[in-house]
Design a protein around this motif. Structure first.
Motif, PDB file in Angstrom:
ATOM      1  N   THR A 111       0.847  -1.196   0.000  1.00 18.85           N
ATOM      2  CA  THR A 111       0.000   0.000   0.000  1.00 18.85           C
ATOM      3  C   THR A 111       0.877   1.239   0.000  1.00 18.85           C
ATOM      4  O   THR A 111       1.776   1.370   0.849  1.00 18.85           O
ATOM      5  N   GLY A 112       0.642   2.111  -0.966  1.00 20.03           N
ATOM      6  CA  GLY A 112       1.389   3.364  -1.070  1.00 20.03           C
ATOM      7  C   GLY A 112       0.454   4.555  -1.091  1.00 20.03           C
ATOM      8  O   GLY A 112      -0.757   4.427  -0.879  1.00 20.03           O
ATOM      9  N   GLN A 113       1.008   5.729  -1.381  1.00 16.71           N
ATOM     10  CA  GLN A 113       0.202   6.942  -1.407  1.00 16.71           C
ATOM     11  C   GLN A 113      -0.833   6.916  -2.528  1.00 16.71           C
ATOM     12  O   GLN A 113      -1.882   7.559  -2.431  1.00 16.71           O
ATOM     13  N   GLN A 114      -0.538   6.183  -3.591  1.00 18.28           N
ATOM     14  CA  GLN A 114      -1.446   6.122  -4.728  1.00 18.28           C
ATOM     15  C   GLN A 114      -2.394   4.920  -4.641  1.00 18.28           C
ATOM     16  O   GLN A 114      -3.146   4.662  -5.573  1.00 18.28           O
ATOM     17  N   GLY A 115      -2.323   4.163  -3.572  1.00 19.40           N
ATOM     18  CA  GLY A 115      -3.179   2.991  -3.426  1.00 19.40           C
ATOM     19  C   GLY A 115      -2.368   1.706  -3.377  1.00 19.40           C
ATOM     20  O   GLY A 115      -1.156   1.711  -3.100  1.00 19.40           O
ATOM     21  N   GLU A 116      -2.990   0.607  -3.660  1.00 17.78           N
ATOM     22  CA  GLU A 116      -2.349  -0.704  -3.573  1.00 17.78           C
ATOM     23  C   GLU A 116      -1.573  -1.000  -4.854  1.00 17.78           C
ATOM     24  O   GLU A 116      -1.976  -0.589  -5.950  1.00 17.78           O
ATOM     25  N   PHE A 117      -0.458  -1.730  -4.694  1.00 13.62           N
ATOM     26  CA  PHE A 117       0.359  -2.087  -5.847  1.00 13.62           C
ATOM     27  C   PHE A 117       1.135  -3.355  -5.532  1.00 13.62           C
ATOM     28  O   PHE A 117       1.218  -3.789  -4.370  1.00 13.62           O
ATOM     29  N   VAL A 118       1.709  -3.951  -6.561  1.00 14.73           N
ATOM     30  CA  VAL A 118       2.604  -5.093  -6.408  1.00 14.73           C
ATOM     31  C   VAL A 118       3.834  -4.847  -7.268  1.00 14.73           C
ATOM     32  O   VAL A 118       3.795  -4.057  -8.221  1.00 14.73           O
ATOM     33  N   TYR A 119       4.926  -5.513  -6.913  1.00 13.72           N
ATOM     34  CA  TYR A 119       6.112  -5.527  -7.752  1.00 13.72           C
ATOM     35  C   TYR A 119       6.055  -6.776  -8.622  1.00 13.72           C
ATOM     36  O   TYR A 119       5.927  -7.891  -8.117  1.00 13.72           O
ATOM     37  N   VAL A 120       6.156  -6.569  -9.930  1.00 17.86           N
ATOM     38  CA  VAL A 120       6.166  -7.673 -10.888  1.00 17.86           C
ATOM     39  C   VAL A 120       7.583  -7.809 -11.448  1.00 17.86           C
ATOM     40  O   VAL A 120       8.210  -6.814 -11.844  1.00 17.86           O
ATOM     41  N   VAL A 121       8.095  -9.034 -11.469  1.00 13.77           N
ATOM     42  CA  VAL A 121       9.421  -9.299 -12.026  1.00 13.77           C
ATOM     43  C   VAL A 121       9.281  -9.542 -13.521  1.00 13.77           C
ATOM     44  O   VAL A 121       8.604 -10.487 -13.955  1.00 13.77           O
ATOM     45  N   LYS A 122       9.904  -8.700 -14.308  1.00 15.47           N
ATOM     46  CA  LYS A 122       9.834  -8.803 -15.767  1.00 15.47           C
ATOM     47  C   LYS A 122      10.813  -9.858 -16.270  1.00 15.47           C
ATOM     48  O   LYS A 122      11.713 -10.290 -15.521  1.00 15.47           O
ATOM     49  N   PRO A 123      10.705 -10.274 -17.530  1.00 21.82           N
ATOM     50  CA  PRO A 123      11.620 -11.296 -18.067  1.00 21.82           C
ATOM     51  C   PRO A 123      13.093 -10.895 -18.009  1.00 21.82           C
ATOM     52  O   PRO A 123      13.959 -11.769 -17.958  1.00 21.82           O
ATOM     53  N   ASP A 124      13.393  -9.590 -18.011  1.00 24.28           N
ATOM     54  CA  ASP A 124      14.803  -9.171 -17.950  1.00 24.28           C
ATOM     55  C   ASP A 124      15.290  -9.020 -16.512  1.00 24.28           C
ATOM     56  O   ASP A 124      16.304  -8.377 -16.251  1.00 24.28           O
ATOM     57  N   SER A 125      14.543  -9.625 -15.557  1.00 19.32           N
ATOM     58  CA  SER A 125      14.919  -9.616 -14.139  1.00 19.32           C
ATOM     59  C   SER A 125      14.951  -8.218 -13.536  1.00 19.32           C
ATOM     60  O   SER A 125      15.770  -7.912 -12.669  1.00 19.32           O
ATOM     61  N   THR A 126      14.068  -7.359 -13.991  1.00 23.38           N
ATOM     62  CA  THR A 126      13.910  -6.045 -13.382  1.00 23.38           C
ATOM     63  C   THR A 126      12.522  -5.961 -12.763  1.00 23.38           C
ATOM     64  O   THR A 126      11.607  -6.699 -13.141  1.00 23.38           O
ATOM     65  N   ALA A 127      12.391  -5.040 -11.789  1.00 26.26           N
ATOM     66  CA  ALA A 127      11.130  -4.895 -11.060  1.00 26.26           C
ATOM     67  C   ALA A 127      10.274  -3.812 -11.688  1.00 26.26           C
ATOM     68  O   ALA A 127      10.763  -2.743 -12.045  1.00 26.26           O
ATOM     69  N   GLU A 128       8.988  -4.105 -11.783  1.00 30.03           N
ATOM     70  CA  GLU A 128       8.033  -3.138 -12.310  1.00 30.03           C
ATOM     71  C   GLU A 128       6.918  -2.945 -11.283  1.00 30.03           C
ATOM     72  O   GLU A 128       6.398  -3.925 -10.721  1.00 30.03           O
ATOM     73  N   VAL A 129       6.538  -1.706 -11.046  1.00 28.07           N
ATOM     74  CA  VAL A 129       5.441  -1.409 -10.128  1.00 28.07           C
ATOM     75  C   VAL A 129       4.124  -1.486 -10.881  1.00 28.07           C
ATOM     76  O   VAL A 129       3.956  -0.840 -11.910  1.00 28.07           O
ATOM     77  N   ARG A 130       3.169  -2.282 -10.356  1.00 29.50           N
ATOM     78  CA  ARG A 130       1.856  -2.422 -10.986  1.00 29.50           C
ATOM     79  C   ARG A 130       0.764  -2.002  -9.990  1.00 29.50           C
ATOM     80  O   ARG A 130       0.584  -2.659  -8.955  1.00 29.50           O
ATOM     81  N   PRO A 131       0.048  -0.931 -10.247  1.00 28.89           N
ATOM     82  CA  PRO A 131      -1.126  -0.627  -9.419  1.00 28.89           C
ATOM     83  C   PRO A 131      -2.168  -1.728  -9.604  1.00 28.89           C
ATOM     84  O   PRO A 131      -2.372  -2.228 -10.712  1.00 28.89           O
ATOM     85  N   VAL A 132      -2.834  -2.130  -8.519  1.00 27.25           N
ATOM     86  CA  VAL A 132      -3.798  -3.218  -8.590  1.00 27.25           C
ATOM     87  C   VAL A 132      -5.090  -2.822  -7.869  1.00 27.25           C
ATOM     88  O   VAL A 132      -5.098  -1.967  -6.988  1.00 27.25           O
ATOM     89  N   SER A 133      -6.158  -3.499  -8.274  1.00 21.09           N
ATOM     90  CA  SER A 133      -7.437  -3.427  -7.558  1.00 21.09           C
ATOM     91  C   SER A 133      -7.670  -4.801  -6.946  1.00 21.09           C
ATOM     92  O   SER A 133      -7.654  -5.809  -7.669  1.00 21.09           O
ATOM     93  N   THR A 134      -7.840  -4.842  -5.632  1.00 13.29           N
ATOM     94  CA  THR A 134      -7.939  -6.126  -4.935  1.00 13.29           C
ATOM     95  C   THR A 134      -9.385  -6.455  -4.590  1.00 13.29           C
ATOM     96  O   THR A 134     -10.242  -5.571  -4.453  1.00 13.29           O
ATOM     97  N   GLY A 135      -9.619  -7.766  -4.420  1.00 11.61           N
ATOM     98  CA  GLY A 135     -10.913  -8.267  -3.981  1.00 11.61           C
ATOM     99  C   GLY A 135     -10.767  -8.904  -2.610  1.00 11.61           C
ATOM    100  O   GLY A 135      -9.902  -8.527  -1.822  1.00 11.61           O
ATOM    101  N   PRO A 136     -11.586  -9.904  -2.306  1.00  7.72           N
ATOM    102  CA  PRO A 136     -11.521 -10.550  -0.994  1.00  7.72           C
ATOM    103  C   PRO A 136     -10.233 -11.342  -0.808  1.00  7.72           C
ATOM    104  O   PRO A 136      -9.582 -11.758  -1.775  1.00  7.72           O
ATOM    105  N   SER A 137      -9.857 -11.532   0.447  1.00  8.04           N
ATOM    106  CA  SER A 137      -8.685 -12.335   0.809  1.00  8.04           C
ATOM    107  C   SER A 137      -9.151 -13.584   1.532  1.00  8.04           C
ATOM    108  O   SER A 137     -10.125 -13.560   2.290  1.00  8.04           O
TER     109      SER A 137
END
Length: 372
Positions: free
Chosen positions: A307-333
């Motif tokens: 959770t950040g200032q812009q809302g919820e996000f995850v780090y996605v590992v790209k094929p070139d082994s770099t990290a990408e920030v992805r904003p997400v919308s979540t449902g139930p846990s």
């Protein structure tokens, strides 16, 4: 120094400066060149697709279906206890015996009194019949007949009273044999054989009916609209004791008639068959009400969601082994997994541990979890 000498030395000095300048520039550029940042070690997992039940969760308290505190209806001495503490007893089972002899004597006396007055009443009735004929013939006076008829009526009333006394004596004698009013489990004994008990005094033992039983819990008032139309055996519930892998199945059977204004919650009861006696009165259990099932949902481990200032996000590992920030919308846990409504697709690799060392576009080194 003379001017001719300076003129001789100056060209050589300038030549030396020109030759050293590239070397100095090269050393300066090497010193200012930034070092490459090492790859951040992370743990990852794959986003997957699965059916996820939509649930309401709460902490519940187990309550017996019924509780009875047995007391004696007569005063006397306990002569026998027919069970052991903690026994399961059936409805109608004999549990205690109070000394019945005084009550047997009272019953015998009442029956004797009834027999005596019954004989007198029958005799008076026959006399009244005879005097009725004699009065019709004018042999006896009306006053004599009325006196005999009144005596017969009085004895009939006495017989009715004595019949009631006999019934009461039988009832008091029956109270000497204390039986279980329901099927259930006994608690600790409060008295033993040889002790004197008084009528309607302290409880001798408490019986709890634990099959079936209730689980009581509270839900936020915002969920009231979701469940109020489905109460009465149509809303399935699971109850699980902490640390147990076995979940009991039940249904919601009671919804309180008002929201608690102090807490903003509403009281709910679920009924469980509890055939295996997994649940026990007084326990706290984890309750889950299944409302629906979300088919083919994309899920990731809950710890991957940040959770950040812009809302919820995850780090996605790209094929070139770099990290990408992805904003997400979540449902139930559920059970450590969170539904991702938007932002991640099945098969994406998300970071579940080590996010604090990551920067967008930075290199990552997978140390555990699914391969990147």
């Amino acid at each position: 120094m003379s001017i001719p000498a300076l003129a001789h030395i100056l060209p050589r000095f300038l030549l030396l400066v020109l030759l050293c300048a590239p070397l100095v520039a090269g050393c300066s550029s090497e010193a200012e060149k930034p070092k490459a940042k090492p790859a951040a070690p992370v743990t990852v997992a794959r986003a997957t697709r699965k059916d996820v039940p939509i649930e309401l969760r709460a902490i519940g308290n187990v309550e017996p279906f019924a509780t009875v505190a047995l007391k004696s209806r007569v005063t006397g001495m306990i002569t026998a206890v027919r069970f052991k503490e903690g026994d399961d007893v059936a409805k109608g089972a004999l549990l205690f015996t109070v000394d019945p002899r005084p009550f047997q004597a009272q019953l015998a006396q009442a029956q004797a009194n009834l027999a005596r007055d019954l004989a007198s009443a029958n005799n008076a009735k026959e006399q009244a019949k005879r005097y009725a004929s004699l009065w019709q013939e004018g042999i006896v006076t009306r006053e004599q007949y009325d006196q005999l008829q009144a005596n017969a009526d009085s004895l009939s009333a006495s017989v009715a009273s004595l019949r009631a006394a006999v019934d009461n004596a039988k009832l008091q004698l029956d109270y000497c044999f204390i039986r279980s009013p329901m099927t259930g489990r006994t608690g600790g004994l409060a008295t033993h054989a040889g002790n004197l008990v008084k009528e309607n005094d302290t409880a001798l033992v408490t019986i709890n009916q634990i099959a079936p039983l209730y689980v009581t819990f509270s839900l936020p008032e915002k969920d009231l609209a979701t469940i109020k139309g489905r109460v009465g055996g149509r809303l399935p519930v699971q109850a699980r004791v902490a640390g147990s892998a076995v979940a009991e199945q039940g249904t919601v059977t009671f919804l309180d008639n008002g929201v608690d204004p102090a807490t903003g919650t509403i009281k709910v009861k679920a009924t469980f068959a509890n055939a295996g006696k997994t649940l026990w009165p007084g326990q706290f259990v984890n309750v889950a009400i299944t409302l629906d099932t979300k088919k083919g949902a994309t899920v990731v481990p809950t710890r991957a969601v940040q959770t950040g200032q812009q809302g919820e996000f995850v780090y996605v590992v790209k094929p070139d082994s770099t990290a990408e920030v992805r904003p997400v919308s979540t449902g139930p846990s559920l059970d450590g997994m969170t539904v991702i409504e938007k932002g991640v697709a099945p098969g994406d690799t998300v970071v579940t541990d080590g996010q604090v060392k990551l920067v967008p576009g930075g290199k990552v080194a997978v140390k555990g979890g699914a391969p990147s």
